[in-house]
Motif scaffolding. Structure first.
Motif, PDB file in Angstrom:
ATOM      1  N   GLU A   1       3.705 -74.034   4.293  1.00  0.00           N
ATOM      2  CA  GLU A   1       4.734 -73.473   3.398  1.00  0.00           C
ATOM      3  C   GLU A   1       4.382 -72.053   2.931  1.00  0.00           C
ATOM      4  O   GLU A   1       5.175 -71.416   2.222  1.00  0.00           O
ATOM      5  N   THR A   2       3.195 -71.568   3.322  1.00  0.00           N
ATOM      6  CA  THR A   2       2.767 -70.251   2.800  1.00  0.00           C
ATOM      7  C   THR A   2       3.702 -69.088   3.180  1.00  0.00           C
ATOM      8  O   THR A   2       3.802 -68.143   2.408  1.00  0.00           O
ATOM      9  N   PRO A   3       4.407 -69.143   4.342  1.00  0.00           N
ATOM     10  CA  PRO A   3       5.336 -68.034   4.607  1.00  0.00           C
ATOM     11  C   PRO A   3       6.340 -67.832   3.466  1.00  0.00           C
ATOM     12  O   PRO A   3       6.844 -66.729   3.255  1.00  0.00           O
ATOM     13  N   PHE A   4       6.606 -68.914   2.719  1.00  0.00           N
ATOM     14  CA  PHE A   4       7.557 -68.807   1.619  1.00  0.00           C
ATOM     15  C   PHE A   4       7.083 -67.843   0.536  1.00  0.00           C
ATOM     16  O   PHE A   4       7.894 -67.225  -0.166  1.00  0.00           O
ATOM     17  N   LEU A   5       5.760 -67.714   0.406  1.00  0.00           N
ATOM     18  CA  LEU A   5       5.242 -66.801  -0.623  1.00  0.00           C
ATOM     19  C   LEU A   5       5.612 -65.360  -0.257  1.00  0.00           C
ATOM     20  O   LEU A   5       6.020 -64.575  -1.117  1.00  0.00           O
ATOM     21  N   THR A   6       5.483 -65.035   1.033  1.00  0.00           N
ATOM     22  CA  THR A   6       5.881 -63.691   1.483  1.00  0.00           C
ATOM     23  C   THR A   6       7.390 -63.512   1.318  1.00  0.00           C
ATOM     24  O   THR A   6       7.865 -62.447   0.919  1.00  0.00           O
ATOM     25  N   ILE A   7       8.123 -64.571   1.632  1.00  0.00           N
ATOM     26  CA  ILE A   7       9.583 -64.505   1.520  1.00  0.00           C
ATOM     27  C   ILE A   7       9.993 -64.250   0.056  1.00  0.00           C
ATOM     28  O   ILE A   7      10.828 -63.393  -0.233  1.00  0.00           O
ATOM     29  N   CYS A   8       9.356 -64.979  -0.866  1.00  0.00           N
ATOM     30  CA  CYS A   8       9.621 -64.772  -2.307  1.00  0.00           C
ATOM     31  C   CYS A   8       9.289 -63.328  -2.699  1.00  0.00           C
ATOM     32  O   CYS A   8      10.058 -62.665  -3.407  1.00  0.00           O
ATOM     33  N   ALA A   9       8.139 -62.842  -2.216  1.00  0.00           N
ATOM     34  CA  ALA A   9       7.707 -61.490  -2.594  1.00  0.00           C
ATOM     35  C   ALA A   9       8.666 -60.446  -2.030  1.00  0.00           C
ATOM     36  O   ALA A   9       8.989 -59.464  -2.711  1.00  0.00           O
ATOM     37  N   ALA A  10       9.134 -60.649  -0.795  1.00  0.00           N
ATOM     38  CA  ALA A  10      10.039 -59.670  -0.175  1.00  0.00           C
ATOM     39  C   ALA A  10      11.344 -59.573  -0.969  1.00  0.00           C
ATOM     40  O   ALA A  10      11.840 -58.468  -1.243  1.00  0.00           O
ATOM     41  N   VAL A  11      11.894 -60.724  -1.359  1.00  0.00           N
ATOM     42  CA  VAL A  11      13.136 -60.697  -2.144  1.00  0.00           C
ATOM     43  C   VAL A  11      12.869 -60.048  -3.508  1.00  0.00           C
ATOM     44  O   VAL A  11      13.657 -59.233  -3.995  1.00  0.00           O
ATOM     45  N   ALA A  12      11.717 -60.396  -4.099  1.00  0.00           N
ATOM     46  CA  ALA A  12      11.377 -59.844  -5.423  1.00  0.00           C
ATOM     47  C   ALA A  12      11.294 -58.318  -5.366  1.00  0.00           C
ATOM     48  O   ALA A  12      11.830 -57.625  -6.235  1.00  0.00           O
ATOM     49  N   VAL A  13      10.639 -57.797  -4.322  1.00  0.00           N
ATOM     50  CA  VAL A  13      10.500 -56.333  -4.201  1.00  0.00           C
ATOM     51  C   VAL A  13      11.882 -55.688  -4.042  1.00  0.00           C
ATOM     52  O   VAL A  13      12.192 -54.685  -4.691  1.00  0.00           O
ATOM     53  N   CYS A  14      12.720 -56.274  -3.183  1.00  0.00           N
ATOM     54  CA  CYS A  14      14.071 -55.704  -2.978  1.00  0.00           C
ATOM     55  C   CYS A  14      14.855 -55.696  -4.285  1.00  0.00           C
ATOM     56  O   CYS A  14      15.503 -54.699  -4.632  1.00  0.00           O
ATOM     57  N   ASN A  15      14.798 -56.814  -5.025  1.00  0.00           N
ATOM     58  CA  ASN A  15      15.531 -56.884  -6.299  1.00  0.00           C
ATOM     59  C   ASN A  15      15.001 -55.834  -7.284  1.00  0.00           C
ATOM     60  O   ASN A  15      15.773 -55.188  -7.993  1.00  0.00           O
ATOM     61  N   ALA A  16      13.666 -55.694  -7.307  1.00  0.00           N
ATOM     62  CA  ALA A  16      13.068 -54.723  -8.241  1.00  0.00           C
ATOM     63  C   ALA A  16      13.456 -53.299  -7.862  1.00  0.00           C
ATOM     64  O   ALA A  16      13.786 -52.478  -8.725  1.00  0.00           O
ATOM     65  N   LEU A  17      13.437 -52.999  -6.557  1.00  0.00           N
ATOM     66  CA  LEU A  17      13.814 -51.646  -6.107  1.00  0.00           C
ATOM     67  C   LEU A  17      15.268 -51.345  -6.474  1.00  0.00           C
ATOM     68  O   LEU A  17      15.623 -50.230  -6.830  1.00  0.00           O
ATOM     69  N   GLU A  18      16.099 -52.378  -6.405  1.00  0.00           N
ATOM     70  CA  GLU A  18      17.509 -52.192  -6.741  1.00  0.00           C
ATOM     71  C   GLU A  18      17.667 -51.952  -8.245  1.00  0.00           C
ATOM     72  O   GLU A  18      18.362 -51.037  -8.675  1.00  0.00           O
ATOM     73  N   THR A  19      16.992 -52.799  -9.049  1.00  0.00           N
ATOM     74  CA  THR A  19      17.137 -52.702 -10.508  1.00  0.00           C
ATOM     75  C   THR A  19      16.573 -51.388 -11.054  1.00  0.00           C
ATOM     76  O   THR A  19      17.205 -50.720 -11.870  1.00  0.00           O
ATOM     77  N   VAL A  20      15.377 -51.031 -10.617  1.00  0.00           N
ATOM     78  CA  VAL A  20      14.702 -49.870 -11.223  1.00  0.00           C
ATOM     79  C   VAL A  20      15.138 -48.552 -10.578  1.00  0.00           C
ATOM     80  O   VAL A  20      15.291 -47.543 -11.260  1.00  0.00           O
ATOM     81  N   CYS A  21      15.335 -48.569  -9.249  1.00  0.00           N
ATOM     82  CA  CYS A  21      15.565 -47.295  -8.541  1.00  0.00           C
ATOM     83  C   CYS A  21      16.959 -47.188  -7.926  1.00  0.00           C
ATOM     84  O   CYS A  21      17.288 -46.153  -7.344  1.00  0.00           O
ATOM     85  N   GLY A  22      17.742 -48.259  -7.980  1.00  0.00           N
ATOM     86  CA  GLY A  22      19.077 -48.235  -7.366  1.00  0.00           C
ATOM     87  C   GLY A  22      19.023 -48.193  -5.851  1.00  0.00           C
ATOM     88  O   GLY A  22      19.953 -47.719  -5.201  1.00  0.00           O
ATOM     89  N   ILE A  23      17.909 -48.684  -5.270  1.00  0.00           N
ATOM     90  CA  ILE A  23      17.764 -48.653  -3.810  1.00  0.00           C
ATOM     91  C   ILE A  23      18.243 -49.968  -3.206  1.00  0.00           C
ATOM     92  O   ILE A  23      17.879 -51.056  -3.670  1.00  0.00           O
ATOM     93  N   ASP A  24      19.079 -49.858  -2.167  1.00  0.00           N
ATOM     94  CA  ASP A  24      19.559 -51.049  -1.458  1.00  0.00           C
ATOM     95  C   ASP A  24      18.661 -51.229  -0.225  1.00  0.00           C
ATOM     96  O   ASP A  24      18.913 -50.639   0.813  1.00  0.00           O
ATOM     97  N   ALA A  25      17.593 -52.020  -0.387  1.00  0.00           N
ATOM     98  CA  ALA A  25      16.604 -52.143   0.691  1.00  0.00           C
ATOM     99  C   ALA A  25      16.899 -53.345   1.584  1.00  0.00           C
ATOM    100  O   ALA A  25      17.576 -54.282   1.176  1.00  0.00           O
ATOM    101  N   GLY A  26      16.395 -53.287   2.808  1.00  0.00           N
ATOM    102  CA  GLY A  26      16.565 -54.392   3.744  1.00  0.00           C
ATOM    103  C   GLY A  26      15.204 -54.940   4.149  1.00  0.00           C
ATOM    104  O   GLY A  26      14.175 -54.273   3.976  1.00  0.00           O
ATOM    105  N   ILE A  27      15.222 -56.170   4.714  1.00  0.00           N
ATOM    106  CA  ILE A  27      13.958 -56.804   5.103  1.00  0.00           C
ATOM    107  C   ILE A  27      13.881 -56.901   6.619  1.00  0.00           C
ATOM    108  O   ILE A  27      14.842 -57.310   7.273  1.00  0.00           O
TER     109      ILE A  27
END
Ligand code: BTN
Length: 323
Positions: free
Chosen positions: A148-174
């Motif tokens: 199940e460890t790939p899920f940790l990376t998946i959680c982190a990737a979504v978290a980073v995208c959400n943070a980039l959107e909230t703080v910097c207004g960046i629409d990032a892709g994975i």
């Protein structure tokens, strides 16, 4: 440390002049001590203007890491409960791994201003120059099986995208599995390392390392890499971005702990820009063409090979045809 307290005060009123006398009074120290702290902060890279007879001002572009400034934006339950800031270390992942992780709380976070030996997946280096990125590692102690460890990376990737959107207004892709892209260039990489207890064959602890390019992009990597500064022109966001990455990771991790895998996968798939595209699958020394079709319920990437067979990828990496 006085330096951090002075920086926190200036950060609270970024862009405004605060007199040395006011800072000294509020912190219960002399004006000379404030002056010395300001000088040390400058040496460490904070951009502080001093105006004769008027005081000190933290410039909007200043990007010095500050724990109080990160805390000011932190709403997370467990991520960043304890934060350790380091000036220059080889790698935040490696540093955290070398600590007595059994006694450190879940969510313990190490952030470095510079990494002299930053590492990516497949043993690749991760270029981490001083003050030009957010280099952060978080300790997790999930009760999950190894697969199940790939899920940790998946959680982190979504978290980073959400943070980039909230703080910097960046629409990032994975780009599966651990790269965050913007405008066709890499903005962030994630390195998750899981450590297994031999008796239990379960995850003992994991370290999620996140590296986001925030500042100048070196000419030698400019063809492949981008940064918050390059995309938006913004500087001075590292503290806010660190806090929001931790907040978002906290939310994703709570979802994961509560078994809401499909919600997480939907958020991840929504940002996955490789779907429907022809890709090259790289597994060890083998490379073959395929089309990325989606994710299975465990976060493995489903790719269709030219002979029509569907394959679930748990490891390896993919390259877009144009790369
Ligand atoms: C990749 O691009 O393959 C992953 C890069 C991960 C970089 C981060 S920066 C913080 C942490 N410390 C490291 O040495 N690596 C991760």
């Amino acid at each position: 440390m006085l330096q951090q307290k002075v920086l926190a005060l200036l950060e609270q009123r970024r862009g405004e002049l605060i007199t040395g006398g006011e800072i000294a009074r509020r912190l219960g120290v002399s004006r000379t001590a404030v002056w010395k702290a300001v000088n040390r902060l400058r040496e460490d890279g904070s951009e502080i203007e001093s105006v004769r007879n008027s005081g000190y001002r933290l410039l909007d572009s200043s990007d010095g890491l500050s724990e109080p400034a990160i805390r000011a934006g932190l709403t997370a339950r467990s991520m960043g409960g304890q934060i350790e800031l380091r000036k220059a270390i080889p790698s935040t992942n490696q540093y955290l791994k070398a600590q007595d992780t059994a006694v450190l709380p879940e969510g313990y976070t190490v952030i470095a201003d510079e990494q002299t030996g930053g590492r990516g997946r497949m043993g690749r280096p991760f270029y981490s120059p001083a003050r030009q990125g957010l280099y952060l590692s978080v300790l997790l102690k999930p009760t999950i099986a190894l697969n199940e460890t790939p899920f940790l990376t998946i959680c982190a990737a979504v978290a980073v995208c959400n943070a980039l959107e909230t703080v910097c207004g960046i629409d990032a892709g994975i780009k599966w599995v651990n790269d965050i892209f913007c405008g066709g260039k890499k903005l962030c990489g994630i390195l998750t390392e899981a450590f297994v207890s031999a008796e239990m064959q379960a995850v003992d602890y994991a370290i999620v390392g996140i590296g986001i390019n925030t500042g100048d992009v070196a000419p030698e990597v400019a063809e492949l890499a981008t940064s918050v500064l390059a995309v938006t022109g913004q500087r001075g966001i590292r503290n806010r971005l660190a806090a929001e990455v931790l907040n978002q990771l906290d939310l994703m991790y709570i979802d994961f702990a509560n078994g809401h895998k499909s919600t997480i996968l939907a958020a991840y798939t929504g940002r996955l820009f490789i779907l429907g595209k022809p890709v090259q699958v790289v597994q060890g020394s083998q490379t073959y063409p395929a089309v990325a079709e989606g994710l299975d319920e465990n976060g493995a990437l489903l790719v269709r090979r030219p002979d029509g067979t569907l394959q679930a990828l748990r490891s390896g990496e993919i390259r877009l045809q144009e790369e």
